[in-house]
Motif scaffolding. Structure first.
Motif, PDB file in Angstrom:
ATOM      1  N   ARG A 195       0.819  -1.212   0.000  1.00 55.14           N
ATOM      2  CA  ARG A 195       0.000   0.000   0.000  1.00 55.14           C
ATOM      3  C   ARG A 195       0.856   1.266   0.000  1.00 55.14           C
ATOM      4  O   ARG A 195       0.456   2.301  -0.546  1.00 55.14           O
ATOM      5  CB  ARG A 195      -0.946  -0.006   1.208  1.00 55.14           C
ATOM      6  N   GLN A 196       2.034   1.204   0.613  1.00 53.48           N
ATOM      7  CA  GLN A 196       2.912   2.366   0.617  1.00 53.48           C
ATOM      8  C   GLN A 196       3.391   2.699  -0.801  1.00 53.48           C
ATOM      9  O   GLN A 196       3.445   3.863  -1.192  1.00 53.48           O
ATOM     10  CB  GLN A 196       4.112   2.131   1.538  1.00 53.48           C
ATOM     11  N   LEU A 197       3.714   1.664  -1.570  1.00 53.45           N
ATOM     12  CA  LEU A 197       4.126   1.900  -2.958  1.00 53.45           C
ATOM     13  C   LEU A 197       2.960   2.468  -3.772  1.00 53.45           C
ATOM     14  O   LEU A 197       3.170   3.328  -4.644  1.00 53.45           O
ATOM     15  CB  LEU A 197       4.636   0.614  -3.599  1.00 53.45           C
ATOM     16  N   ARG A 198       1.764   2.003  -3.496  1.00 52.01           N
ATOM     17  CA  ARG A 198       0.589   2.552  -4.184  1.00 52.01           C
ATOM     18  C   ARG A 198       0.474   4.054  -3.920  1.00 52.01           C
ATOM     19  O   ARG A 198       0.238   4.841  -4.840  1.00 52.01           O
ATOM     20  CB  ARG A 198      -0.680   1.838  -3.710  1.00 52.01           C
ATOM     21  N   ALA A 199       0.665   4.447  -2.657  1.00 52.28           N
ATOM     22  CA  ALA A 199       0.590   5.862  -2.300  1.00 52.28           C
ATOM     23  C   ALA A 199       1.696   6.659  -2.987  1.00 52.28           C
ATOM     24  O   ALA A 199       1.482   7.786  -3.446  1.00 52.28           O
ATOM     25  CB  ALA A 199       0.676   6.020  -0.783  1.00 52.28           C
ATOM     26  N   GLU A 200       2.886   6.071  -3.085  1.00 51.22           N
ATOM     27  CA  GLU A 200       4.002   6.754  -3.750  1.00 51.22           C
ATOM     28  C   GLU A 200       3.729   6.936  -5.237  1.00 51.22           C
ATOM     29  O   GLU A 200       4.084   7.964  -5.828  1.00 51.22           O
ATOM     30  CB  GLU A 200       5.298   5.970  -3.536  1.00 51.22           C
ATOM     31  N   ILE A 232       0.834   7.342  -6.654  1.00 52.55           N
ATOM     32  CA  ILE A 232      -0.127   8.436  -6.777  1.00 52.55           C
ATOM     33  C   ILE A 232       0.570   9.779  -6.565  1.00 52.55           C
ATOM     34  O   ILE A 232       0.308  10.764  -7.272  1.00 52.55           O
ATOM     35  CB  ILE A 232      -1.275   8.244  -5.764  1.00 52.55           C
ATOM     36  N   GLU A 233       1.499   9.827  -5.598  1.00 45.40           N
ATOM     37  CA  GLU A 233       2.254  11.062  -5.345  1.00 45.40           C
ATOM     38  C   GLU A 233       3.108  11.426  -6.552  1.00 45.40           C
ATOM     39  O   GLU A 233       3.194  12.605  -6.924  1.00 45.40           O
ATOM     40  CB  GLU A 233       3.119  10.878  -4.092  1.00 45.40           C
ATOM     41  N   CYS A 234       3.724  10.448  -7.191  1.00 47.61           N
ATOM     42  CA  CYS A 234       4.546  10.707  -8.370  1.00 47.61           C
ATOM     43  C   CYS A 234       3.709  11.276  -9.509  1.00 47.61           C
ATOM     44  O   CYS A 234       4.154  12.164 -10.237  1.00 47.61           O
ATOM     45  CB  CYS A 234       5.241   9.420  -8.822  1.00 47.61           C
TER      46      CYS A 234
END
Length: 331
Positions: free
Chosen positions: A282-287, A289-291
């Motif tokens: 989930r942390q990579l998913r958030a990253e 989206i941030e990118c």
């Protein structure tokens, strides 16, 4: 004797291949004096011992950088650049090797004869470390003997699998890199950019013409896992993000804009979304989206679809199960 050419060799945990690399450079039949600057990055195997033996045997040619804590490829490379004494710089990684004994001389002659040319590169081949077989690479995007560098900027910024310029085939003007380094140390030393060669190729193309020799001079080692081919989605996510951050920095700093560049960043956001999906992180998913926001990407519908699926743990797990089933059926 003053050296016209400096050859940088970066190596880390390559005791099996480093001697082959150094031998391929030492075999060069070049009337121009050259040096080899080795950046051995605190290997855990016997790589440094082999480098020390070569430096002792060829003290007039080889300079081994002082032993230091592990620097990472970026700091290792630019420490070597600053130590180079040559007018021109060439590269050869510690797991690759040159196969043309006249490589250095041919490239140096082109740079000596034409001041408008900032970099010369050549053809190359894959070398399977397991089988010893060589295989040709796809046709180079820019096949003319000389190309206006600014015509290559878009392709360099948006490259993914195949490099527009393979740095280990190239030779470039050291003075240009040193000048640009002083202007923007961050571009070269930011470890989060993840690679050391793309910015060099970009700046050489920005400031002059690029020459190309179609003959194969390099065997590029493959057949063993690398960061970009290891199959670990978390590692690949970090690799893609870092390199794309570098492309974004170059695009922004030098005001580049085109449909191809926009498409590239959309594809990179989708790639990050898929790595996050497959990893279940989930942390990579958030990253990812941030990118998307940081890179200014719009209309990324494929990434949006992946994000919709992964917005719920149940649909995420179901999609992963379906993907696993489809892969099994294909096999």
């Amino acid at each position: 004797m003053e050296k016209l050419i400096s050859v940088i060799v970066l190596t880390y945990n390559e005791e099996r291949t480093i001697a082959r690399t150094l031998d391929s450079i030492l075999m060069q039949r070049c009337r121009y004096p050259f040096e080899i600057v080795i950046g051995e990055d605190c290997s855990a195997d016997g790589t440094r011992k082999i480098c020390e033996e070569y430096a002792a045997r060829y003290p007039e040619i080889i300079r081994l950088m002082d032993k230091a804590p592990n620097k990472g490829v970026i700091n290792n490379y630019y420490d070597c650049v600053l130590a180079c004494r040559g007018k021109y710089i060439a590269d050869c990684a510690g797991d690759d090797f040159w196969v043309a004994p006249d490589k250095l001389e041919r490239e140096a002659e082109i740079l000596e004869d034409d001041a408008s040319i900032t970099l010369v590169h050549t053809g190359w081949a894959y070398y399977n470390e397991k089988t010893g077989e060589r295989s040709a690479t796809p046709k180079n995007l820019f096949n003319n003997s000389v190309t206006k560098g600014k015509d290559m900027l878009e392709a360099i910024v948006t490259q993914t699998r195949m490099p527009v310029i393979h740095s280990c085939t190239s030779m470039y003007r050291a003075e240009i890199l040193r000048r640009e380094y002083e202007k923007d140390v961050f571009l070269f030393r930011n470890r989060e950019f993840g690679c050391e060669d793309l910015q060099v190729c970009f700046l050489m193309a920005l400031h002059g013409n690029i020459a190309y020799i179609p003959d194969v001079t390099l065997c590029y080692g493959c057949g063993v896992p690398t960061v970009s081919t290891c199959g670990d989605d978390r590692k690949q996510f970090i690799f893609v993000r870092r390199v794309t951050d570098l492309s974004h920095y170059l695009r922004s700093r030098y005001d580049l804009s085109s449909k191809a560049i926009d498409d590239y960043f959309r594809q990179r956001v989708f790639a990050l979304s898929m790595h996050a999906f497959r990893s279940g992180d989930r942390q990579l998913r958030a990253e990812a989206i941030e990118c998307k926001g940081r890179w200014g990407v719009k209309h990324a519908w494929k990434a949006a679809l992946v994000n919709a699926v992964t917005s719920n743990r149940v649909t995420w797990r179901l999609a992963l199960w379906l993907r696993k089933l489809l892969v099994a059926i294909k096999k």
